[in-house]
Design an enzyme around this catalytic site. Structure first.
Site, PDB file in Angstrom:
ATOM      1  N   HIS A 169     -27.989   1.329   5.216  1.00 44.84           N
ATOM      2  CA  HIS A 169     -27.443   2.663   4.954  1.00 44.84           C
ATOM      3  C   HIS A 169     -28.228   3.619   5.835  1.00 44.84           C
ATOM      4  CE1 HIS A 169     -27.018   0.189   1.268  1.00 44.84           C
ATOM      5  NE2 HIS A 169     -25.841   0.786   1.111  1.00 44.84           N
ATOM      6  N   SER A 245     -18.853   7.135   5.205  1.00 49.64           N
ATOM      7  CA  SER A 245     -19.802   7.425   4.127  1.00 49.64           C
ATOM      8  C   SER A 245     -19.931   6.251   3.176  1.00 49.64           C
ATOM      9  CB  SER A 245     -19.337   8.648   3.338  1.00 49.64           C
ATOM     10  OG  SER A 245     -18.255   8.308   2.482  1.00 49.64           O
ATOM     11  N   ASP A 246     -21.014   6.278   2.397  1.00 52.14           N
ATOM     12  CA  ASP A 246     -21.114   5.409   1.236  1.00 52.14           C
ATOM     13  C   ASP A 246     -20.170   5.956   0.166  1.00 52.14           C
ATOM     14  OD1 ASP A 246     -21.950   3.437  -0.501  1.00 52.14           O
ATOM     15  OD2 ASP A 246     -24.072   3.750  -0.116  1.00 52.14           O
ATOM     16  N   TRP A 247     -20.045   5.217  -0.929  1.00 48.67           N
ATOM     17  CA  TRP A 247     -18.998   5.494  -1.910  1.00 48.67           C
ATOM     18  C   TRP A 247     -19.279   6.732  -2.759  1.00 48.67           C
ATOM     19  CZ3 TRP A 247     -17.381   2.220   1.113  1.00 48.67           C
ATOM     20  CH2 TRP A 247     -16.223   1.468   0.933  1.00 48.67           C
ATOM     21  N   ASN A 265     -15.486   7.864   2.145  1.00 49.08           N
ATOM     22  CA  ASN A 265     -15.047   6.809   1.236  1.00 49.08           C
ATOM     23  C   ASN A 265     -15.548   7.067  -0.180  1.00 49.08           C
ATOM     24  OD1 ASN A 265     -13.478   4.947   2.739  1.00 49.08           O
ATOM     25  ND2 ASN A 265     -15.305   4.333   3.854  1.00 49.08           N
TER      26      ASN A 265
END
Length: 692
Positions: A169, A245-247, A265
């Site tokens: 990440h 993006s991360d969730w 996302n």
């Protein structure tokens, strides 16, 4: 990629195709490509089971026949269906085997394709700064060079089968509980010398996508940080793929698109209509949207024009025999023998009965229950593996819930194995309840439940009940072997003298129990090496506050910190014993053009064939700026028969020896005498020096 025309064959044609597609799309259609869709509804329909289906995570236009990005997670296997569960990433880091990681990546690419996915989140390369980090098991270790090599192998393996890989990440994500709020402060040297090089290594190897982190870096959330996403990633590194993006909590402001985030996302909570409005009102330039869509389309078309290695990707390839065999190979190679007084390997003719103690011995325990969870068709537990090898009658079992029964089992046996460590309750992705991630409503963040699991560890020691179990086993005066199941370092000081051998077995995947039985009885020789440092005292690690609002990351952690401070670890980075001994000699180093060439002879002086992981470290003059005493810059595996000598060779680019000059915001290669180290761990090396 498209249902109308074949993908373009040349780069020029590719760019022309992208331009033509963009010319046909409206602003709303373009913005629709910049987010995932349907995730909340899918999670509700699937009873909140993560990975029950591929997730649409950007791209796609039905009118123009453009295929979306269909995502699956999977650091330890494809998080879909009933896939092959490999040992966790940290365990595979302990193999120091980039070729094996490449082959595992290829297997994951095949299984992703076979289950309707073309986009994989399997490459986690966040640096392990402190072993309490809950998601340590998802990454490869504490050393940036090692992370880069292993992550690049995994990502290129996945992409072999035309599945787009993403590295995550980005960046400085190595805390779990506070990941949504913590501000990580890092100066230019720490950022560029410690926490970013492995990302660049993977991108230089061709990994096509980047996932941002939840945390802030120097005051700004990563998903909307222009410094990270544009100034570093695009301007300095020349990355031309897409960033997502991360969730759920991956971006908070529409200006994230201008900063360099191409996809939000898993749903358009911030982009979507808000981004359309921002463009129409002049708050975001139209080129920002075109730029994001161009990156997405170019990447997808680039993959679409490549020929598939396999003629078809059918469901029979998921958890097939070849992939299960690969999981077993990884489990055999990852185990690290920390200590051994000669008790191991056990002998079948002398160990007629084996006491296997501990609740974890009988538990299917392959890692955390977060986004990396894999549901394989079966899991071989330590108890099952040993009973399969020795027979039901030869294996006695008891656990920490009844110490008297454990003592009785140990007394009746010829040797004792105590299986210790953790589960998803003690470490892993921090989940408040099941993985809701907004599936039960449409929130700005994960839905909450009063029963959290996972997260950062509260202690680096074994649970007290397990320590009591080890000591109870030791009362039998029988040989005691302790196996540790964990995602990173575990302190051993309070019980190590009660054990004759200690094996770090990690979360070893679906074939872990098979591999453990083979390792204990010498069918396989341990060859794993620690991808992190195990200290004697928790105070020897950097400061860690799992509820921090702000924390500073500097140049020092792991072996570089302990060596700088003159503190001896319990087990050094790169440490790992074998059932044989290796002798090192004839270390030679020279500067050859733009690289340092190093060779060292390694001889197996024992009586069994075994693998040795040879490591090469380099120490800079450190006159212009303080540098670590040594840093890993190469590793390789040698398989050597008894009395056989092999030559390990390394070619280390001079560029990898540079330091970041904050005054010029550039890199400098210091001239002078460099120390060269080669050996079986960071603390057991031959040394020489060269002038650079």
């Amino acid at each position: 990629m498209t249902g109308h025309t074949p993908p373009p064959a040349t780069t020029t044609a590719l760019h022309e195709k992208v331009d033509a597609l963009l010319a046909q799309m409206s602003l709303s259609e373009k913005v629709e490509m910049m987010s995932g869709h349907g995730f909340f509804a899918a999670m509700q329909e699937d009873d909140r089971v993560w990975g029950a289906r591929p997730y649409r995570t950007g791209g796609g236009n039905e009118r123009l026949g453009l295929t979306p990005l269909w995502f699956t997670d999977g650091p330890r296997g494809v998080a879909r269906g009933s896939s092959t569960c490999f040992p966790c990433t940290m365990a595979r880091g302990a193999t120091f085997d980039a070729d094996l990681e490449l082959r595992i990546g290829q297997a994951m690419g095949i299984e992703a394709r076979a289950q309707g996915c073309n986009f994989s989140g399997a490459v986690c390369i966040n640096l392990l700064r402190h072993p309490a980090w809950g998601r340590a098991q998802e990454t490869y270790g504490e050393d940036s060079w090692h992370l880069g090599v292993m992550g690049a192998a995994m990502g290129t393996g996945i992409q072999t089968h035309n599945v787009i890989a993403t590295i995550k990440h980005f960046a400085l994500n190595s805390m779990e509980n506070a990941r949504f709020k913590v501000n990580v402060k890092a100066d230019e040297r720490a950022l560029h010398e410690v926490y970013l090089p492995h990302f660049k290594h993977c991108l230089d190897a061709g990994i096509a996508s980047v996932m941002t982190a939840y945390n802030k870096v120097n005051g700004e959330y990563c998903g909307q940080d222009r410094v990270l996403l544009t100034e570093i990633l695009r301007d300095e590194w020349k990355f031309d793929g897409f960033v997502h993006s991360d969730w759920v909590r991956g971006v908070y402001k529409v200006y994230g698109a201008s900063a360099g985030l191409d996809i939000e996302n898993p749903e358009p909570l911030v982009f979507g209509d808000n981004l359309v409005k921002a463009v129409e009102e002049g708050m975001v330039e139209p080129y920002v949207v075109d730029r994001a869509c161009r990156r997405i389309l170019t990447t997808q078309l680039r993959f679409a024009r490549r020929q598939d290695p396999l003629p078809t990707y059918g469901p029979e390839l998921v958890a097939c025999e070849a992939h299960r065999t690969l999981a077993l190979e990884a489990a055999r190679k990852c185990a690290v023998l920390l200590e051994n007084d000669g008790t191991l390997p056990l002998r079948r003719d002398k160990v007629r009965k084996l006491a296997v103690l501990g609740a974890l011995a009988a538990l299917e325990n392959t890692g955390d229950n977060g986004s990396s969870r894999v549901r394989p068709p079966y899991v071989v537990t330590p108890l099952a593996g040993l009973r399969r090898m020795l027979g039901e009658e030869a294996v006695l079992h008891a656990d920490e819930s009844d110490l008297d029964a454990a003592r009785a089992a140990a007394a009746a046996a010829d040797a004792v194995l105590v299986v210790t460590g953790y589960t998803a309750k003690e470490e892993g992705e921090y989940i408040l309840g099941d993985i809701a991630l907004g599936a039960d409503k449409k929130p700005r963040g994960p839905s909450l439940s009063p029963t959290p699991i996972g997260g950062d560890r509260e202690s680096l020691s074994l649970p007290s009940a397990q320590v009591a179990l080890i000591k109870a086993a030791a009362e039998s005066a029988k040989p005691v072997v302790v196996a540790i199941v964990a995602g990173s370092a575990v302190l051993v000081e309070e019980w190590r003298e009660d054990a004759q051998a200690i094996l770090m077995s990690f979360y070893a995947g679906m074939e872990g129990g098979t591999a453990l039985s083979e390792l204990l009885f010498g069918d396989v020789v341990p060859s794993g090496k620690l991808p992190f440092t195990i200290a004697r005292d928790a105070a020897h690690y950097p400061h860690f506050d799992r509820d921090a609002d702000e924390i500073t990351y500097d140049l020092w952690h792991g072996y570089t910190k302990l060596e700088r401070e003159g503190i001896a670890p319990r087990y050094a980075f790169g440490h790992g014993l074998s059932y044989t001994l290796f002798a090192y000699s004839a270390l030679v180093a020279r500067v050859a053009g733009d690289a340092v060439e190093v060779s060292v002879a390694v001889r197996n002086i024992g009586d069994v064939t075994a693998d040795e992981v040879v490591q090469c470290y380099i120490g800079a003059p450190a006159v212009e700026a303080e540098r670590p005493i040594k840093q890993l810059r190469g590793f390789t595996r040698l398989t050597l028969a008894p009395q056989q000598t092999g030559i390990a060779r390394f070619r280390i680019p001079l560029d990898s020896l540079r330091w970041r000059d904050p005054a010029s915001h550039g890199w400098r290669l210091e001239r002078g005498a460099y120390r060269i180290y080669a050996g079986g761990s960071s603390q057991s090396c031959l040394t020489t020096s060269i002038e650079v």
